[in-house]
Scaffold this motif. Structure first.
Motif, mmCIF file in Angstrom:
data_model
loop_
_atom_site.group_PDB
_atom_site.id
_atom_site.type_symbol
_atom_site.label_atom_id
_atom_site.label_comp_id
_atom_site.label_asym_id
_atom_site.label_seq_id
_atom_site.Cartn_x
_atom_site.Cartn_y
_atom_site.Cartn_z
ATOM 1 N N LEU A 235 14.212 -47.544 -102.411
ATOM 2 C CA LEU A 235 12.887 -47.902 -101.919
ATOM 3 C C LEU A 235 12.873 -48.331 -100.458
ATOM 4 C CD1 LEU A 235 11.530 -49.975 -104.954
ATOM 5 C CD2 LEU A 235 10.936 -47.643 -104.337
ATOM 6 N N THR A 236 13.994 -48.795 -99.951
ATOM 7 C CA THR A 236 13.972 -49.415 -98.621
ATOM 8 C C THR A 236 14.895 -48.749 -97.603
ATOM 9 O OG1 THR A 236 15.707 -51.006 -99.240
ATOM 10 C CG2 THR A 236 13.421 -51.660 -99.630
ATOM 11 N N ARG A 237 15.752 -47.817 -98.009
ATOM 12 C CA ARG A 237 16.743 -47.279 -97.075
ATOM 13 C C ARG A 237 16.094 -46.468 -95.951
ATOM 14 N NH1 ARG A 237 17.769 -41.833 -98.180
ATOM 15 N NH2 ARG A 237 16.995 -41.144 -100.220
ATOM 16 N N THR A 238 16.779 -46.427 -94.824
ATOM 17 C CA THR A 238 16.364 -45.633 -93.672
ATOM 18 C C THR A 238 16.966 -44.234 -93.783
ATOM 19 O OG1 THR A 238 16.242 -47.591 -92.264
ATOM 20 C CG2 THR A 238 16.467 -45.463 -91.157
ATOM 21 N N SER A 239 16.156 -43.201 -93.581
ATOM 22 C CA SER A 239 16.632 -41.820 -93.640
ATOM 23 C C SER A 239 16.547 -41.195 -92.254
ATOM 24 C CB SER A 239 15.775 -40.999 -94.620
ATOM 25 O OG SER A 239 15.861 -41.536 -95.921
ATOM 26 N N VAL A 240 17.565 -40.426 -91.901
ATOM 27 C CA VAL A 240 17.587 -39.709 -90.633
ATOM 28 C C VAL A 240 17.657 -38.218 -90.929
ATOM 29 C CG1 VAL A 240 18.784 -39.368 -88.437
ATOM 30 C CG2 VAL A 240 18.767 -41.638 -89.506
ATOM 31 N N TYR A 241 16.644 -37.465 -90.438
ATOM 32 C CA TYR A 241 16.540 -36.034 -90.724
ATOM 33 C C TYR A 241 16.551 -35.242 -89.422
ATOM 34 C CZ TYR A 241 14.720 -37.885 -95.143
ATOM 35 O OH TYR A 241 14.562 -38.570 -96.312
ATOM 36 N N PRO A 242 16.947 -33.957 -89.487
ATOM 37 C CA PRO A 242 16.849 -33.106 -88.301
ATOM 38 C C PRO A 242 15.398 -32.964 -87.856
ATOM 39 C CG PRO A 242 18.232 -32.088 -89.983
ATOM 40 C CD PRO A 242 17.560 -33.261 -90.636
ATOM 41 N N ALA A 243 15.163 -32.920 -86.564
ATOM 42 C CA ALA A 243 13.803 -32.749 -86.050
ATOM 43 C C ALA A 243 13.211 -31.450 -86.580
ATOM 44 C CB ALA A 243 13.826 -32.740 -84.523
ATOM 45 N N GLY A 244 11.941 -31.499 -86.929
ATOM 46 C CA GLY A 244 11.262 -30.325 -87.451
ATOM 47 C C GLY A 244 11.334 -30.187 -88.956
ATOM 48 N N LYS A 245 12.235 -30.924 -89.613
ATOM 49 C CA LYS A 245 12.377 -30.845 -91.071
ATOM 50 C C LYS A 245 11.478 -31.895 -91.741
ATOM 51 C CE LYS A 245 15.708 -27.733 -90.933
ATOM 52 N NZ LYS A 245 15.565 -26.379 -91.498
ATOM 53 N N TYR A 246 10.168 -31.788 -91.464
ATOM 54 C CA TYR A 246 9.251 -32.803 -91.970
ATOM 55 C C TYR A 246 9.090 -32.740 -93.487
ATOM 56 C CZ TYR A 246 8.184 -33.309 -87.044
ATOM 57 O OH TYR A 246 8.299 -33.512 -85.699
ATOM 58 N N HIS A 247 9.446 -31.597 -94.071
ATOM 59 C CA HIS A 247 9.364 -31.515 -95.534
ATOM 60 C C HIS A 247 10.404 -32.429 -96.186
ATOM 61 C CE1 HIS A 247 12.403 -28.558 -94.356
ATOM 62 N NE2 HIS A 247 12.924 -28.691 -95.557
ATOM 63 N N ALA A 271 14.227 -39.447 -82.121
ATOM 64 C CA ALA A 271 15.332 -39.820 -81.244
ATOM 65 C C ALA A 271 15.010 -39.405 -79.814
ATOM 66 C CB ALA A 271 16.625 -39.158 -81.709
ATOM 67 N N SER A 272 15.608 -40.105 -78.851
ATOM 68 C CA SER A 272 15.319 -39.826 -77.439
ATOM 69 C C SER A 272 15.702 -38.406 -77.030
ATOM 70 C CB SER A 272 16.052 -40.841 -76.552
ATOM 71 O OG SER A 272 17.452 -40.806 -76.815
ATOM 72 N N ASN A 273 16.731 -37.863 -77.719
ATOM 73 C CA ASN A 273 17.134 -36.486 -77.399
ATOM 74 C C ASN A 273 16.346 -35.437 -78.184
ATOM 75 O OD1 ASN A 273 18.181 -36.724 -79.956
ATOM 76 N ND2 ASN A 273 20.327 -36.747 -79.317
ATOM 77 N N GLY A 274 15.464 -35.909 -79.082
ATOM 78 C CA GLY A 274 14.613 -34.992 -79.823
ATOM 79 C C GLY A 274 15.291 -34.265 -80.963
ATOM 80 N N ASP A 275 16.543 -34.625 -81.283
ATOM 81 C CA ASP A 275 17.280 -33.888 -82.320
ATOM 82 C C ASP A 275 17.034 -34.415 -83.731
ATOM 83 O OD1 ASP A 275 18.377 -32.247 -80.438
ATOM 84 O OD2 ASP A 275 20.227 -33.414 -80.217
ATOM 85 N N THR A 276 16.677 -35.679 -83.869
ATOM 86 C CA THR A 276 16.536 -36.274 -85.193
ATOM 87 C C THR A 276 15.245 -37.080 -85.307
ATOM 88 O OG1 THR A 276 17.776 -38.245 -84.543
ATOM 89 C CG2 THR A 276 19.036 -36.439 -85.540
ATOM 90 N N VAL A 277 14.855 -37.308 -86.563
ATOM 91 C CA VAL A 277 13.699 -38.130 -86.885
ATOM 92 C C VAL A 277 14.153 -39.199 -87.878
ATOM 93 C CG1 VAL A 277 11.428 -38.198 -87.999
ATOM 94 C CG2 VAL A 277 12.046 -36.274 -86.525
ATOM 95 N N THR A 278 13.789 -40.459 -87.596
ATOM 96 C CA THR A 278 14.135 -41.567 -88.488
ATOM 97 C C THR A 278 12.897 -41.973 -89.286
ATOM 98 O OG1 THR A 278 15.776 -42.384 -86.915
ATOM 99 C CG2 THR A 278 15.018 -43.921 -88.610
ATOM 100 N N PHE A 279 13.072 -42.073 -90.614
ATOM 101 C CA PHE A 279 11.965 -42.404 -91.513
ATOM 102 C C PHE A 279 12.310 -43.677 -92.276
ATOM 103 C CE2 PHE A 279 10.327 -42.130 -95.918
ATOM 104 C CZ PHE A 279 8.978 -42.247 -95.654
#
Length: 410
Positions: A235-247, A271-279
């Motif tokens: 319920l609480t963990r942070t997930s890091v996904y590749p940018a663009g993989k919004y699914h 991320a500042s480099n645009g490679d990842t998204v943190t949720f």
């Protein structure tokens, strides 16, 4: 000091005035009491009738009574499963004018059982695992809301049947504290208390011969910790996904929905480099299927019951001629859902005689009937239909369970 009743509903004081407050609770006449199973408590507790309601009455000192009354009201405001606080009665005196302890009045939770009454017949380990699941979910929900229980145990919990599983309700908030947010240390303290309390309660049952021989009390005490931590992490963990993989984010949210939780607020960072998204799911609310069922049908059910009813509703809607998802000319889901309640759910439940229903609420009855239809259909190798399942359930299943059921109204 004159008798004072502080109540949440203006109707309750008039009903409560009819009870014998001038008598110590332990000596209340049988005519006022309701014979329901009680759990272990450090205080004197009795079930009584006030008008059409069954209430639990607990004697304790004034300050803790008022504090617990307010905490239970706070939990109700936060939609946490707990007993409903109805009133606090102070200024009690006996016939000689000597003071008596105040009492906290709560509404009896219909269909619920304390754990000791469930162990009157030895519970199978699989059932005990379901109890641990329910208690872990309750503790997680409390901690997400910022509530430190301070005395999590089987004795301070009531359990209700929930479509093959159980739902757990807090019944004693005397030691609780409500905070904006709990620290890891506060959560670990609650969890360690739960482990010790549960192991001790099960050791007590083992000594009395009421525990299944394959159950290790210490292992089951540890189990609540493992189940809690698994659920809390999800319920609480942070997930890091590749940018663009919004699914991937949508998939994580659906997984939380499957667990019975909604994401009310989230944090998404690139991320500042645009490679990842943190949720990060920042605010998580329990009762996903409950809210969905209530919105569609107006039916109020436990979470697993709601999930089962929604599945049946969706299957039924797919058979309707005017069901056309996405078609503006088709019937709206809300219209079909209310038709299902009127034409399927209510007639099916009403076909079961009231005197045979016991403590099962309508949603649990409907779940039982769906389970029985599945069993009979598997045996017959074709769908036998709900009407046939109801007839067989009434004739062959309910009579065997009649001795353990308590009549209740629809």
């Amino acid at each position: 000091m004159a008798l004072q009743i502080s109540a949440t509903n203006p109707e309750h004081p008039a009903l409560l005035l009819e009870l014998p407050w001038q008598t110590p609770l332990e000596q209340w006449p049988e005519e006022y009491l309701v014979p329901l199973p009680r759990g272990i408590s450090r205080h004197v507790v009795r079930y009584a009738r006030a008008g059409d309601e069954v209430i639990a009455v607990k004697e304790l000192a004034e300050r803790p009574a008022l504090r617990e009354y307010q905490l239970l009201r706070d939990l109700d405001r936060l939609a946490i499963p707990a007993v409903d606080a109805l009133a606090v009665v102070t200024g009690r005196t006996d016939a000689a004018g000597d003071p008596l302890e105040p009492v906290l009045v709560t509404r009896h939770l219909g269909g619920s059982q304390p754990y000791r009454s469930m162990f009157e017949t030895t519970l199978r380990p699989a059932t005990m695992h379901r109890l641990m699941d329910a208690l872990a979910v309750l503790l997680v929900r409390l901690h997400l809301a910022g509530f430190a229980w301070g005395d999590c145990s089987l004795s301070n919990t009531l359990f209700r049947r929930d479509a093959g599983a159980y739902a757990a309700y807090l019944v004693d908030a005397e030691t609780g504290e409500l905070h904006p947010r709990l620290s890891p240390g506060q959560r670990d303290y609650d969890l360690d208390l739960a482990r010790v309390n549960i192991s001790g309660e099960l050791l007590d049952l083992e000594a009395s011969g009421a525990l299944h021989p394959s159950v290790d009390p210490v292992d089951f005490g540890m189990e609540i910790c493992a189940r809690y931590r698994t659920l809390w992490e999800e319920l609480t963990r942070t997930s890091v996904y590749p940018a663009g993989k919004y699914h991937y984010i949508e998939r994580r949210i659906r997984r939380l929905n499957d667990l019975g939780f909604d994401v009310a607020e989230m944090q998404i960072e690139h991320a500042s480099n645009g490679d990842t998204v943190t949720f990060v799911p920042k605010v998580v609310d329990a009762g996903h299927h409950q809210r969905q069922l209530l919105r569609l049908t107006g039916l109020d059910a436990e979470e697993n019951q709601a999930r089962r009813l929604l599945n049946d509703l969706e299957s039924w809607m797919a058979t309707q001629d005017d069901y056309a998802p996405g078609d503006p000319l088709g019937a709206r889901p809300e219209v079909l859902a209310h038709r299902w309640v009127r034409e399927v759910f209510r007639p099916t439940v009403r076909a079961v005689p009231v005197e045979l229903r016991g403590a099962m609420d309508p949603a649990e009855i409907y779940h039982e009937l769906l389970e029985h239809r599945w069993y009979l259909s598997e045996r017959a190798q074709h769908d036998i239909g709900l009407d046939t399942a109801v007839e067989d359930y009434i004739v062959n299943i309910l009579p065997r369970a009649r001795e353990t059921l308590q009549p209740t109204a629809d």
